[in-house]
Design an enzyme around this catalytic site. Structure first.
Site, PDB file in Angstrom:
ATOM      1  N   GLY A  97      85.145  -5.012  34.642  1.00 37.62           N
ATOM      2  CA  GLY A  97      86.159  -5.807  35.323  1.00 37.62           C
ATOM      3  C   GLY A  97      86.677  -6.917  34.418  1.00 37.62           C
ATOM      4  N   GLN A 127      86.664  -1.315  31.778  1.00 36.01           N
ATOM      5  CA  GLN A 127      87.030  -1.189  33.198  1.00 36.01           C
ATOM      6  C   GLN A 127      85.826  -1.480  34.104  1.00 36.01           C
ATOM      7  OE1 GLN A 127      90.099  -0.814  33.936  1.00 36.01           O
ATOM      8  NE2 GLN A 127      89.982  -0.575  36.142  1.00 36.01           N
ATOM      9  N   ILE A 128      84.676  -0.930  33.732  1.00 39.99           N
ATOM     10  CA  ILE A 128      83.462  -1.130  34.546  1.00 39.99           C
ATOM     11  C   ILE A 128      83.057  -2.608  34.556  1.00 39.99           C
ATOM     12  CG2 ILE A 128      80.964  -0.611  34.618  1.00 39.99           C
ATOM     13  CD1 ILE A 128      81.725   2.287  33.808  1.00 39.99           C
ATOM     14  N   GLU A 133      89.858   7.882   7.146  1.00 38.56           N
ATOM     15  CA  GLU A 133      89.241   9.113   6.616  1.00 38.56           C
ATOM     16  C   GLU A 133      89.850  10.360   7.262  1.00 38.56           C
ATOM     17  OE1 GLU A 133      85.177   8.988   5.467  1.00 38.56           O
ATOM     18  OE2 GLU A 133      85.204   6.801   5.272  1.00 38.56           O
ATOM     19  N   PHE A 184      86.230   2.962  -2.193  1.00 45.87           N
ATOM     20  CA  PHE A 184      86.837   4.267  -2.469  1.00 45.87           C
ATOM     21  C   PHE A 184      88.341   4.108  -2.274  1.00 45.87           C
ATOM     22  CE2 PHE A 184      88.347   8.373  -0.848  1.00 45.87           C
ATOM     23  CZ  PHE A 184      87.815   9.261  -1.775  1.00 45.87           C
ATOM     24  N   GLY A 213      99.267   8.201   2.408  1.00 46.04           N
ATOM     25  CA  GLY A 213      98.159   8.033   3.354  1.00 46.04           C
ATOM     26  C   GLY A 213      97.643   9.414   3.699  1.00 46.04           C
ATOM     27  N   SER A 263      93.400  11.738  13.480  1.00 45.33           N
ATOM     28  CA  SER A 263      93.051  12.855  14.382  1.00 45.33           C
ATOM     29  C   SER A 263      94.005  14.027  14.179  1.00 45.33           C
ATOM     30  CB  SER A 263      93.089  12.382  15.835  1.00 45.33           C
ATOM     31  OG  SER A 263      92.073  11.433  16.028  1.00 45.33           O
TER      32      SER A 263
END
Ligand SMILES: Cc1cc2nc3c(=O)[nH]c(=O)nc-3n(C[C@H](O)[C@H](O)[C@H](O)COP(=O)(O)OP(=O)(O)OC[C@H]3O[C@@H](n4cnc5c(N)ncnc54)[C@H](O)[C@@H]3O)c2cc1C
Length: 379
Positions: free
Chosen positions: A339, A336-337, A363, A123, A131, A366
């Site tokens: 490490g 982060q979890i 698409e 597409f 843009g 934000s």
């Protein structure tokens, strides 16, 4: 509103989950590293009926609803967002638009191949200077009576090198502004149609993103989708549905990262106990779980709106805005979890973090989703 899945939707969820585990997981890191397109995997997705999920079976589609499509998108995206973007573009931006607005001859010629994976679709709206501001199209399609002559450059085109069927948006009558834009089907190999180099990307590296160059490409009039001047409306209507697919992709990326983080937190020990026993980690997981479920409800709602024939511009934009934010935040926390292990490729979460970012950009960024949402609530 009832969000429970019916038996058929549960089977699709299971099939997508199995496919992702058995066909996509083993080489996903290698494909990402090498920027290798999932050629064989896409063929198999076609055999499974996942490339034309919402298309009528008479054109080779699976005849399913949008909710089934987003459920499948979530499962595939948990493991491999590079594969799911190919699926999303083919389903939402190419097959859906062609079935909804294409002529019978176009459906017979193109749709039947796109639904099975024999052909892949692209597409082509974005340009170097168009843009977010998609009305500023510089690509021209000059009306020559029985055909158009197309000139210009498109960029950032997903499936740019691998597609066979390209839907190209181009300006025919500049004076008519967005009402002078057309959507044309251009086949790979058309004289004057060149494919530019592949982009070297931060994320979704297994997907194939190129610029496309059109030099005096002759396109027969029967390849125009809809009436003269319908191209911009076609693009906007198609993208409104596309956002639901990308929202589902973002949801899948977030859910995939969360599942990995949850598992890791129960295995990894620090200070004599599993890290999930530290409240700081448990609270991160609580936030992730809550936000992912909220995103899922928005995604489902937008899909159900579309299936019920309701307006889905607002719900689709909200789903994409929120799910992509959750994808970004959840993947950062999943790293982060983990490490130090989160920072290396073997644990998958760093890739999911890189893949998450694009869901806030393509698409409609934000910021553009916020324009859609604010216009809708303020009108
Ligand atoms: C990997 C990848 C795949 C893609 N695939 C496709 C594809 O298959 N087909 C296709 O046509 N395009 C595709 N795109 C293009 C994508 O849709 C655009 O990049 C996107 O719409 C943003 O356009 P832009 O990059 O020109 O940014 P710009 O429009 O230049 O925006 C730059 C920044 O300004 C902000 N901004 C712009 N206007 C406003 C405004 N009015 N108010 C507030 N903020 C604003 C944007 O939100 C953004 O943060 C793809 C892009 C990428 C990176």
């Amino acid at each position: 509103m009832d969000f429970s899945l019916n038996e058929e939707q549960k089977l699709i969820q299971e099939a997508a989950r199995d496919f992702a585990q058995t066909e996509l997981l083993a080489e996903v890191i290698e494909r990402d590293d090498a920027q290798r397109f999932p050629t064989e995997e896409i063929k198999k997705l076609g055999e499974l009926g996942f490339l034309g999920m919402m298309v009528d079976p008479k054109y080779g589609g699976s005849g399913l609803d949008t909710l089934s499509y987003v459920i499948a998108m979530e499962e595939i995206s948990k493991i491999d967002a590079s594969t799911s973007v190919v699926m999303s573009v083919n389903n939402s931006l190419v097959c859906w638009g062609l079935e909804k607005f294409g002529s019978e001859a176009q459906k017979e010629k193109y749709l039947t191949k796109l639904t099975t994976g024999e052909h892949i679709g692209a597409f082509c709206l974005s340009e170097p200077e168009a843009g977010s501001d998609a009305t500023s199209q510089k690509t021209t399609a000059i009306d020559m009576g029985d055909h158009y002559i197309v000139n210009g450059t498109k960029n950032w085109i997903t499936n740019g090198g691998t597609a066979s069927t390209y839907i190209v948006i181009a300006q025919t009558d500049k004076d008519k502004k967005h009402r002078g834009i057309n959507a044309l089907i251009i086949e790979k190999g058309a004289p004057g149609f060149e494919i530019g180099p592949k982009e070297n990307k931060l994320g979704i590296r297994g997907s194939d993103t190129h610029s496309l160059i059109f030099n005096d490409v002759k396109v027969p009039k029967e390849n125009r989708i809809g009436e003269d001047g319908f191209g911009f409306k076609f693009a906007m209507k198609t993208l409104a549905g596309g956002r639901i697919g990308i929202a589902a992709q973002a949801l899948g990326i977030a859910a995939g990262a969360y599942e990995l983080a949850l598992k890791y937190s129960k295995e990894r020990k620090a200070f004599g106990t599993e890290i999930s026993n530290h409240q700081a980690i448990a609270f991160k997981l609580a936030d992730m779980h809550t936000e992912i479920q909220a995103a899922r409800l928005l995604v489902y709602q937008s899909a159900i709106d579309k299936d019920n024939g309701n307006d889905y511009d607002l719900s689709g934009a909200m789903a994409k805005l929120y799910a992509s934010k959750v994808a970004m935040e959840t993947t950062v926390e999943a790293v982060q979890i983990h490490g130090g292990n989160g920072f290396v490729k073997d644990y998958h979460v760093e890739r999911l973090m890189r893949d998450a970012k694009i869901t806030q950009i393509y698409e409609g960024t934000s910021e553009i989703q916020k324009i859609v949402i604010s216009r809708s609530i303020l009108k």
